[in-house]
Design a protein around this motif. Structure first.
Motif, mmCIF file in Angstrom:
data_model
loop_
_atom_site.group_PDB
_atom_site.id
_atom_site.type_symbol
_atom_site.label_atom_id
_atom_site.label_comp_id
_atom_site.label_asym_id
_atom_site.label_seq_id
_atom_site.Cartn_x
_atom_site.Cartn_y
_atom_site.Cartn_z
ATOM 1 N N THR A 2 15.633 -32.384 -5.112
ATOM 2 C CA THR A 2 17.018 -32.820 -5.192
ATOM 3 C C THR A 2 17.951 -31.703 -4.766
ATOM 4 O O THR A 2 17.818 -30.559 -5.192
ATOM 5 C CB THR A 2 17.363 -33.240 -6.623
ATOM 6 N N GLN A 3 18.920 -32.038 -3.950
ATOM 7 C CA GLN A 3 19.840 -31.026 -3.438
ATOM 8 C C GLN A 3 20.830 -30.593 -4.495
ATOM 9 O O GLN A 3 21.232 -29.448 -4.524
ATOM 10 C CB GLN A 3 20.579 -31.558 -2.219
ATOM 11 N N HIS A 137 19.416 -24.706 -0.506
ATOM 12 C CA HIS A 137 20.639 -25.329 0.005
ATOM 13 C C HIS A 137 21.841 -24.392 -0.090
ATOM 14 O O HIS A 137 22.983 -24.833 -0.013
ATOM 15 C CB HIS A 137 20.914 -26.629 -0.753
ATOM 16 N N ARG A 158 25.191 -26.662 0.262
ATOM 17 C CA ARG A 158 25.092 -27.987 0.883
ATOM 18 C C ARG A 158 24.663 -29.005 -0.167
ATOM 19 O O ARG A 158 23.617 -28.878 -0.806
ATOM 20 C CB ARG A 158 24.096 -27.979 2.042
ATOM 21 N N VAL A 159 25.497 -30.007 -0.359
ATOM 22 C CA VAL A 159 25.216 -31.103 -1.284
ATOM 23 C C VAL A 159 25.209 -32.379 -0.459
ATOM 24 O O VAL A 159 26.257 -32.834 -0.002
ATOM 25 C CB VAL A 159 26.269 -31.181 -2.406
ATOM 26 N N GLU A 160 24.009 -32.937 -0.247
ATOM 27 C CA GLU A 160 23.827 -34.056 0.666
ATOM 28 C C GLU A 160 24.374 -33.657 2.042
ATOM 29 O O GLU A 160 23.884 -32.707 2.630
ATOM 30 C CB GLU A 160 24.482 -35.314 0.098
ATOM 31 N N ASP A 161 25.410 -34.322 2.537
ATOM 32 C CA ASP A 161 25.938 -33.968 3.856
ATOM 33 C C ASP A 161 27.256 -33.213 3.774
ATOM 34 O O ASP A 161 27.980 -33.092 4.769
ATOM 35 C CB ASP A 161 26.139 -35.239 4.703
#
Length: 198
Positions: A2-3, A137, A158-161
């Motif tokens: 998971t990010q 990330h 970076r969290v998702e995009d």
């Protein structure tokens, strides 16, 4: 993996975060460990601060203006009998001054200057949530370019995009800035200044 994991959805409630105890910012993200941080919005951009630097979150109440203060100083507030300088984070980061809205709040942070822990408030448009960003990330701050000084940036997460700027509060305000803020707070405390215009 998971990010980003949401640790606490009630981040915007005052008094929910533990104070920093002996924590110091290095200005560089630890590439071997994740970072737990509070995310918030300023001028339609997302930023974050390590939760170890945060004492609490308070509502925006009556602020007192301080004559001849730097343009990034919004005013001072009374926090349980102590005068707390409040900086307008948008202005400090080179953005336009934002109007105070229903979700605007003050994040009380603790930074270290000359081996002394000093408290100040940062005015943000909205507190989002607490995230734990995994080390894979995290990226180091850019060396050049961008819309803000690179020494203000501890890391890019970076969290998702979406990229979130993790701020290095020890660089956002330097020793000279903090000494000036302390002087302004002392002046405001002894002068009985009126509420700031918002």
């Amino acid at each position: 993996m998971t990010q980003a994991t949401v640790v606490n959805q009630d981040a915007q409630r005052p008094g929910q975060l533990a104070p920093a105890e002996g924590a110091e910012q290095t200005g560089q993200a630890d590439q071997n460990e994740g970072i737990q941080c509070l995310t918030f919005s300023v001028a339609n951009e997302r930023f974050a601060v390590d939760i170890l630097d945060i004492r609490e979150i308070i509502e925006v109440g009556m602020m007192t203006s301080v004559p001849l203060a730097p343009d990034f100083v919004r005013g001072v507030v009374n926090l349980r009998g102590n005068v707390l300088p409040v900086i307008d984070l948008a202005v400090r980061l080179g953005r336009e001054r934002q109007d105070i809205g229903k979700r605007t709040c003050i994040v009380v942070v603790e930074i270290r200057v000359a081996r002394e822990d000093l408290s100040l408030g940062i005015l943000v448009d909205e507190v989002n949530e607490i995230l734990e960003i995994d080390p894979e990330h995290l990226q180091p701050p850019p060396k050049v370019g961008g819309r803000m000084r690179t020494d203000f940036i501890r890391a890019m997460g970076r969290v998702e995009d979406i990229f979130i700027v993790l701020l290095n509060m020890n660089h956002v305000l330097n020793r000279g800035d903090m000494e000036q803020l302390q002087e302004l707070a002392s002046f405001a405390e002894g002068s009985g200044l009126g509420p700031a215009d918002e």
